[in-house]
Design a protein around this motif. Structure first.
Motif, PDB file in Angstrom:
ATOM      1  N   ASP A 182      10.638 -79.955 -24.446  1.00 32.05           N
ATOM      2  CA  ASP A 182       9.683 -79.713 -23.364  1.00 32.05           C
ATOM      3  C   ASP A 182       9.899 -78.341 -22.750  1.00 32.05           C
ATOM      4  OD1 ASP A 182      12.181 -80.527 -22.275  1.00 32.05           O
ATOM      5  OD2 ASP A 182      11.230 -80.878 -20.344  1.00 32.05           O
TER       6      ASP A 182
ATOM      7  N   PHE B 296      14.605 -83.273 -28.194  1.00 31.06           N
ATOM      8  CA  PHE B 296      15.007 -82.911 -26.836  1.00 31.06           C
ATOM      9  C   PHE B 296      16.501 -82.569 -26.722  1.00 31.06           C
ATOM     10  CE2 PHE B 296      11.153 -85.457 -26.465  1.00 31.06           C
ATOM     11  CZ  PHE B 296      10.353 -84.579 -25.747  1.00 31.06           C
TER      12      PHE B 296
ATOM     13  N   VAL C 282       7.433 -92.383 -26.170  1.00 32.47           N
ATOM     14  CA  VAL C 282       7.491 -91.641 -24.918  1.00 32.47           C
ATOM     15  C   VAL C 282       8.605 -92.253 -24.077  1.00 32.47           C
ATOM     16  CG1 VAL C 282       6.275 -90.937 -22.835  1.00 32.47           C
ATOM     17  CG2 VAL C 282       5.038 -91.086 -25.009  1.00 32.47           C
TER      18      VAL C 282
ATOM     19  N   ILE D 259       4.870 -80.564 -24.126  1.00 31.66           N
ATOM     20  CA  ILE D 259       5.740 -81.076 -25.169  1.00 31.66           C
ATOM     21  C   ILE D 259       5.423 -80.354 -26.473  1.00 31.66           C
ATOM     22  CG2 ILE D 259       6.561 -83.126 -26.380  1.00 31.66           C
ATOM     23  CD1 ILE D 259       7.051 -83.090 -23.309  1.00 31.66           C
TER      24      ILE D 259
ATOM     25  N   ARG E  13       2.167 -84.840 -32.734  1.00 34.84           N
ATOM     26  CA  ARG E  13       3.244 -85.714 -32.281  1.00 34.84           C
ATOM     27  C   ARG E  13       3.609 -86.685 -33.389  1.00 34.84           C
ATOM     28  NH1 ARG E  13       5.065 -87.462 -27.229  1.00 34.84           N
ATOM     29  NH2 ARG E  13       6.363 -89.336 -27.410  1.00 34.84           N
TER      30      ARG E  13
ATOM     31  N   GLN F  10       6.347 -84.755 -18.360  1.00 36.98           N
ATOM     32  CA  GLN F  10       4.896 -84.617 -18.364  1.00 36.98           C
ATOM     33  C   GLN F  10       4.331 -84.707 -16.946  1.00 36.98           C
ATOM     34  OE1 GLN F  10       4.002 -87.732 -21.213  1.00 36.98           O
ATOM     35  NE2 GLN F  10       3.637 -86.249 -22.834  1.00 36.98           N
TER      36      GLN F  10
ATOM     37  N   GLU G 186      10.709 -88.088 -21.094  1.00 38.76           N
ATOM     38  CA  GLU G 186       9.518 -87.327 -21.472  1.00 38.76           C
ATOM     39  C   GLU G 186       8.380 -87.580 -20.489  1.00 38.76           C
ATOM     40  OE1 GLU G 186       6.330 -86.720 -25.128  1.00 38.76           O
ATOM     41  OE2 GLU G 186       8.199 -87.810 -25.510  1.00 38.76           O
TER      42      GLU G 186
END
Length: 314
Positions: free
Chosen positions: A223, A185, A291, A305, A285, A299, A295
């Motif tokens: 994301d 990220f 998570v 993602i 993943r 979502q 994140e």
């Protein structure tokens, strides 16, 4: 310094423009310029600036008194000492680590870049106590939060460095010393005119390739579908890397197809034909990547993602 322009959570690492926006010193006419810097002419004379995006946006460094004491107590041990060059987050060329001495033993090295509050580093280190972890971040309160967990739970395989990641790779990490590099990220800089500030660029991948062992891995997550596509394209074009999951999730099941169909990046949905991602290559993943609250928020907002895993080939 500009404010973070995508997410307010500190999980993101970010980048600054490689220009006079970030002057780091006023050199003499004969002063040599180290790797990662360049001399530029400004109205105030010649300055030394970083020649590529950096791994952060510098933020407020206020910490509680307890965490300040914890930071001081662990500086030089868990918090690695750094020889600075031209700025508070720079790394001087003489800063190379001795991996065995730094961790007290020889083990596979995992470098986590832009760790924010350190959730991914902590999860990885506790799941794999037989590996060495280096958390790279310039947001000191985030590192301090990770340090608090490391200290309270007596985790011994994490070291931290408060520094610009490209310079850490240039000057602190020996060639072929790392088993894996994680970049989860990093700031997507969504506006087209700011794409040059994104961390995942060919020069950065050159640095990653230098420190990775042959067969070593770079793991990425984002994301932001436009950035995910750029990451994939940039890694596919780099001669030192191969995708470990070629063609995976190509077609209608691709998260890129779904993000385009729903217009999650720009609010402009594409037709099914325009949205189709025929390439795929998205990784499963990564099992130890937790998570985070960031994140989960992404979502809930309907964002997809994207994970990528590439191997150093030669």
């Amino acid at each position: 310094m500009p404010a973070h322009n995508h997410h307010d959570a500190p999980e993101h690492s970010s980048t600054q423009p490689p220009s006079g926006d970030d002057p780091t010193g006023q050199p003499s006419a004969t002063q040599p310029v180290p790797a990662g810097y360049q001399k530029v002419e400004t109205r105030d004379g010649v300055k030394i600036v970083r020649d590529a995006p950096v791994s952060f946006v510098r933020r407020e460094l206020a910490m509680s008194a307890n965490r300040q004491r914890l930071w001081q107590d662990h500086t030089g041990t868990t918090i690695l000492p750094v020889s600075r060059l031209f700025g508070q987050t720079s790394v001087a060329p003489q800063s190379q680590l001795n991996i065995t001495e730094t961790w007290g033993h020889d083990a596979p090295l995992i470098i986590d870049i832009g760790v924010g509050h350190g959730e991914s580093t902590f999860a990885g280190a506790t799941a794999h106590p037989d590996k060495n972890f280096l958390a790279v971040e310039v947001y000191r309160p985030g590192l301090a939060k990770l340090l608090d967990r490391v200290d309270s739970e007596n985790v011994t395989n994490i070291r931290m460095v408060e520094a610009n990641a490209p310079e850490v790779l240039d000057h602190m990490v020996p060639e072929h010393a790392a088993a894996e590099v994680w970049v989860f990220f990093s700031d997507p800089w969504p506006k087209t005119r700011y794409h040059k500030r994104r961390l995942i660029q060919p020069k950065f991948l050159d640095r990653v390739a230098r420190v990775l062992q042959i067969g070593g891995l770079i793991r990425l997550a984002t994301d932001w579908s436009h950035y995910a596509m750029q990451m994939r394209d940039t890694l596919d074009a780099h001669p030192a890397f191969k995708n470990l999951h070629p063609s995976r999730l190509a077609g209608k099941t691709s998260p890129l197809t779904l993000a385009r169909l729903h217009g999650t990046d720009d609010g402009t949905p594409l037709s099914e034909a325009e949205a189709l991602d025929a390439i795929g290559g998205w990784a499963p993943r990564f099992e130890t990547r937790p998570v985070t609250s960031f994140e989960a928020k992404a979502q809930r907002a309907g964002r997809y993602i994207f994970d990528l895993t590439y191997q150093r080939t030669d």
